[in-house]
Design a protein around this motif. Structure first.
Motif, PDB file in Angstrom:
ATOM      1  N   ALA A 107      33.482  45.917  48.217  1.00  0.00           N
ATOM      2  CA  ALA A 107      33.681  44.236  48.382  1.00  0.00           C
ATOM      3  C   ALA A 107      33.565  43.372  48.941  1.00  0.00           C
ATOM      4  CB  ALA A 107      35.258  43.585  49.600  1.00  0.00           C
ATOM      5  N   ALA A 108      33.175  42.116  48.078  1.00  0.00           N
ATOM      6  CA  ALA A 108      32.022  41.056  48.421  1.00  0.00           C
ATOM      7  C   ALA A 108      33.414  39.872  48.080  1.00  0.00           C
ATOM      8  CB  ALA A 108      31.443  41.052  47.604  1.00  0.00           C
ATOM      9  N   ILE A 109      33.041  38.012  48.828  1.00  0.00           N
ATOM     10  CA  ILE A 109      34.387  37.486  48.543  1.00  0.00           C
ATOM     11  C   ILE A 109      33.042  36.085  48.560  1.00  0.00           C
ATOM     12  CG2 ILE A 109      34.017  36.894  51.321  1.00  0.00           C
ATOM     13  CD1 ILE A 109      36.964  35.884  50.334  1.00  0.00           C
ATOM     14  N   THR A 110      32.966  35.391  47.790  1.00  0.00           N
ATOM     15  CA  THR A 110      31.603  33.972  47.775  1.00  0.00           C
ATOM     16  C   THR A 110      32.607  32.836  48.144  1.00  0.00           C
ATOM     17  OG1 THR A 110      32.086  33.304  45.179  1.00  0.00           O
ATOM     18  CG2 THR A 110      30.347  34.831  45.544  1.00  0.00           C
ATOM     19  N   ASN A 111      32.384  31.225  48.376  1.00  0.00           N
ATOM     20  CA  ASN A 111      32.967  30.455  48.999  1.00  0.00           C
ATOM     21  C   ASN A 111      33.153  29.629  47.310  1.00  0.00           C
ATOM     22  OD1 ASN A 111      32.700  31.023  51.340  1.00  0.00           O
ATOM     23  ND2 ASN A 111      31.769  29.591  52.331  1.00  0.00           N
ATOM     24  N   TYR A 112      34.740  29.345  47.350  1.00  0.00           N
ATOM     25  CA  TYR A 112      34.576  28.212  45.824  1.00  0.00           C
ATOM     26  C   TYR A 112      34.171  26.776  46.275  1.00  0.00           C
ATOM     27  CZ  TYR A 112      36.069  26.291  41.708  1.00  0.00           C
ATOM     28  OH  TYR A 112      36.677  25.463  40.449  1.00  0.00           O
ATOM     29  N   ARG A 113      33.100  26.084  46.093  1.00  0.00           N
ATOM     30  CA  ARG A 113      32.854  24.769  46.759  1.00  0.00           C
ATOM     31  C   ARG A 113      34.186  23.586  45.999  1.00  0.00           C
ATOM     32  NH1 ARG A 113      26.823  23.874  44.377  1.00  0.00           N
ATOM     33  NH2 ARG A 113      26.574  25.745  45.716  1.00  0.00           N
ATOM     34  N   ASP A 114      34.106  23.006  46.514  1.00  0.00           N
ATOM     35  CA  ASP A 114      34.771  21.983  46.148  1.00  0.00           C
ATOM     36  C   ASP A 114      35.446  21.262  47.741  1.00  0.00           C
ATOM     37  OD1 ASP A 114      37.150  19.826  45.307  1.00  0.00           O
ATOM     38  OD2 ASP A 114      38.192  21.023  44.156  1.00  0.00           O
ATOM     39  N   ARG A 142      46.982  30.165  50.975  1.00  0.00           N
ATOM     40  CA  ARG A 142      46.334  30.213  52.648  1.00  0.00           C
ATOM     41  C   ARG A 142      45.545  29.318  53.354  1.00  0.00           C
ATOM     42  NH1 ARG A 142      48.149  33.578  56.871  1.00  0.00           N
ATOM     43  NH2 ARG A 142      47.888  35.188  55.217  1.00  0.00           N
ATOM     44  N   TYR A 143      44.575  30.623  51.814  1.00  0.00           N
ATOM     45  CA  TYR A 143      42.518  30.188  52.109  1.00  0.00           C
ATOM     46  C   TYR A 143      42.398  29.188  51.881  1.00  0.00           C
ATOM     47  CZ  TYR A 143      43.475  35.370  53.423  1.00  0.00           C
ATOM     48  OH  TYR A 143      44.063  36.294  54.091  1.00  0.00           O
ATOM     49  N   MET A 144      41.027  29.071  52.105  1.00  0.00           N
ATOM     50  CA  MET A 144      40.297  27.644  51.592  1.00  0.00           C
ATOM     51  C   MET A 144      39.784  28.451  50.483  1.00  0.00           C
ATOM     52  SD  MET A 144      40.196  25.081  53.155  1.00  0.00           S
ATOM     53  CE  MET A 144      38.405  24.560  52.496  1.00  0.00           C
ATOM     54  N   GLY A 145      38.982  28.040  49.228  1.00  0.00           N
ATOM     55  CA  GLY A 145      38.687  28.516  48.111  1.00  0.00           C
ATOM     56  C   GLY A 145      37.742  29.863  48.032  1.00  0.00           C
ATOM     57  N   PHE A 146      38.451  30.428  47.456  1.00  0.00           N
ATOM     58  CA  PHE A 146      37.105  32.176  47.447  1.00  0.00           C
ATOM     59  C   PHE A 146      36.743  32.491  46.112  1.00  0.00           C
ATOM     60  CE2 PHE A 146      41.421  33.498  48.213  1.00  0.00           C
ATOM     61  CZ  PHE A 146      41.420  34.844  47.599  1.00  0.00           C
ATOM     62  N   ASN A 147      36.053  33.545  45.603  1.00  0.00           N
ATOM     63  CA  ASN A 147      36.316  34.617  44.860  1.00  0.00           C
ATOM     64  C   ASN A 147      35.853  35.896  45.329  1.00  0.00           C
ATOM     65  OD1 ASN A 147      35.698  32.680  42.025  1.00  0.00           O
ATOM     66  ND2 ASN A 147      33.913  32.017  43.397  1.00  0.00           N
ATOM     67  N   LEU A 148      37.175  36.716  45.384  1.00  0.00           N
ATOM     68  CA  LEU A 148      36.704  38.040  45.727  1.00  0.00           C
ATOM     69  C   LEU A 148      36.638  38.873  44.444  1.00  0.00           C
ATOM     70  CD1 LEU A 148      37.228  39.392  48.683  1.00  0.00           C
ATOM     71  CD2 LEU A 148      40.098  39.047  47.839  1.00  0.00           C
ATOM     72  N   LEU A 149      36.185  39.846  44.890  1.00  0.00           N
ATOM     73  CA  LEU A 149      35.658  41.365  44.011  1.00  0.00           C
ATOM     74  C   LEU A 149      35.771  42.210  44.822  1.00  0.00           C
ATOM     75  CD1 LEU A 149      31.725  40.327  43.140  1.00  0.00           C
ATOM     76  CD2 LEU A 149      33.675  40.157  41.410  1.00  0.00           C
ATOM     77  N   VAL A 150      37.031  43.363  44.479  1.00  0.00           N
ATOM     78  CA  VAL A 150      36.965  44.438  45.139  1.00  0.00           C
ATOM     79  C   VAL A 150      36.775  45.338  43.961  1.00  0.00           C
ATOM     80  CG1 VAL A 150      38.316  44.038  46.601  1.00  0.00           C
ATOM     81  CG2 VAL A 150      39.328  43.833  44.784  1.00  0.00           C
ATOM     82  N   GLY A 151      36.728  46.571  44.519  1.00  0.00           N
ATOM     83  CA  GLY A 151      36.467  48.021  43.454  1.00  0.00           C
ATOM     84  C   GLY A 151      36.094  49.249  43.853  1.00  0.00           C
ATOM     85  N   THR A 152      35.885  50.382  42.774  1.00  0.00           N
ATOM     86  CA  THR A 152      35.305  51.430  43.294  1.00  0.00           C
ATOM     87  C   THR A 152      34.094  51.571  42.477  1.00  0.00           C
ATOM     88  OG1 THR A 152      36.616  52.580  41.823  1.00  0.00           O
ATOM     89  CG2 THR A 152      37.535  51.982  44.002  1.00  0.00           C
ATOM     90  N   PRO A 153      33.402  52.867  42.230  1.00  0.00           N
ATOM     91  CA  PRO A 153      32.892  53.226  41.140  1.00  0.00           C
ATOM     92  C   PRO A 153      33.488  53.015  39.731  1.00  0.00           C
ATOM     93  CG  PRO A 153      32.249  54.797  42.804  1.00  0.00           C
ATOM     94  CD  PRO A 153      33.899  54.398  42.978  1.00  0.00           C
ATOM     95  N   HIS A 154      35.065  54.018  39.565  1.00  0.00           N
ATOM     96  CA  HIS A 154      35.387  53.709  38.609  1.00  0.00           C
ATOM     97  C   HIS A 154      36.198  52.003  38.587  1.00  0.00           C
ATOM     98  CE1 HIS A 154      34.306  57.612  38.116  1.00  0.00           C
ATOM     99  NE2 HIS A 154      34.111  57.587  39.771  1.00  0.00           N
ATOM    100  N   LYS A 155      36.439  51.394  39.011  1.00  0.00           N
ATOM    101  CA  LYS A 155      37.830  50.349  38.633  1.00  0.00           C
ATOM    102  C   LYS A 155      37.105  49.051  39.419  1.00  0.00           C
ATOM    103  CE  LYS A 155      42.753  50.133  37.548  1.00  0.00           C
ATOM    104  NZ  LYS A 155      43.721  50.367  38.295  1.00  0.00           N
ATOM    105  N   MET A 156      37.560  48.273  38.675  1.00  0.00           N
ATOM    106  CA  MET A 156      36.708  46.821  39.494  1.00  0.00           C
ATOM    107  C   MET A 156      38.083  45.673  39.414  1.00  0.00           C
ATOM    108  SD  MET A 156      33.241  45.350  40.002  1.00  0.00           S
ATOM    109  CE  MET A 156      32.733  44.644  41.437  1.00  0.00           C
ATOM    110  N   GLY A 157      37.883  45.030  40.743  1.00  0.00           N
ATOM    111  CA  GLY A 157      39.446  43.825  39.740  1.00  0.00           C
ATOM    112  C   GLY A 157      38.214  42.512  40.415  1.00  0.00           C
TER     113      GLY A 157
END
Length: 258
Positions: free
Chosen positions: A64-71, A109-124
């Motif tokens: 998994a990895a996350i980035t902030n959404y700039r606004d 509830r969170y500040m802006g974000f983009n979230l990637l989560v996955g496995t070697p066979h599926k990613m969201g």
């Protein structure tokens, strides 16, 4: 993270090729990538202020990895740490899409974000600014501080360079770290308008950011090959420079296929 570029099921040797730069204030306390004593299954850096992480993988292959959404107009009262969304997925070990479906109702509830989560066979992918869960198919993707594949200069550049490396069969740890090291500022006519002053926008437009108080703290290369062998390499930098202060590298085989 503030820049993530990844090729998912696009290379004959690798199920995943993911490169990322974490941009943060230089004075925010951080621990480099390692297996966590409290979670021995998890390999990730650690935000020592809030306790979460910006990117990681566990030994079952959940990453998994996350980035902030700039606004600058987004405002929340006592928002929870976005790094916990990454950590919770790495400890949860659930299906990626199921995890996003379970989390989506509470993400306002969170500040802006983009979230990637996955496995070697599926990613969201999910952003609380778009509120649309995406099941990502094989492809080449880029993400910075807007939505997935928004064509900011750094996002376009890093995707094009990764595509070129794949086409030329020049995937190596060194070539991928080189991709992440470009500190060239984008031309003014290509800068996005995110509500911050143009001079600041220009300073933070490169793939690798160097300003007085904020910039690229570390670069990470994550590879998962067709035999489920993981290579995770991190380089941490002296503040405001490309000078490497610390290297952390790990290799292991996944305990199970997901």
């Amino acid at each position: 993270m503030c820049l993530i570029t990844f090729a998912y099921q696009q290379h004959p040797d690798y199920k995943l090729i993911l490169v990322a730069n974490r941009d943060e204030a230089y004075n925010r306390p951080t621990r480099g990538a390692d297996f966590w004593p409290e979670h021995p299954n998890i390999l990730a850096g650690k935000d020592l202020k809030a306790g979460g992480t910006w990117m990681g993988i566990n030994q079952s292959g959940h990453f998994a990895a996350i980035t902030n959404y700039r606004d600058p107009q987004i405002s929340k009262t006592n928002p929870p740490s976005r790094g916990q969304l990454v950590l919770n997925y790495l400890t949860d070990n659930t299906d990626p899409i199921t995890y996003l479906q379970n989390k989506a109702p509470e993400t306002d509830r969170y500040m802006g974000f983009n979230l990637l989560v996955g496995t070697p066979h599926k990613m969201g992918y999910y952003s609380n600014q778009q509120q649309n869960i995406r099941n990502l198919g094989p492809g080449l993707y880029g993400l910075s501080n807007h939505l997935l594949d928004t064509p900011w200069p750094k996002t376009k550049q890093s995707k094009e360079q990764l595509e070129m490396l794949i086409e030329q069969d020049k995937i190596s740890e060194e070539s991928l770290f080189k991709l992440l090291s470009d500190d060239t500022e984008a031309p003014e006519d290509q800068l996005p308008d995110t509500g911050i002053p143009k001079e600041v926008e220009k300073k933070i437009s490169p793939v690798f950011i160097k300003t007085d108080e904020y910039g690229t703290r570390c670069s990470t290369v994550l590879l998962i090959d067709q035999d489920n062998k993981v290579s995770f390499s991190e380089r941490r930098f002296k503040a405001g420079t490309l000078e490497i202060a610390e290297k952390n590298s790990f290799e292991f085989s996944l305990r199970e296929s997901n």
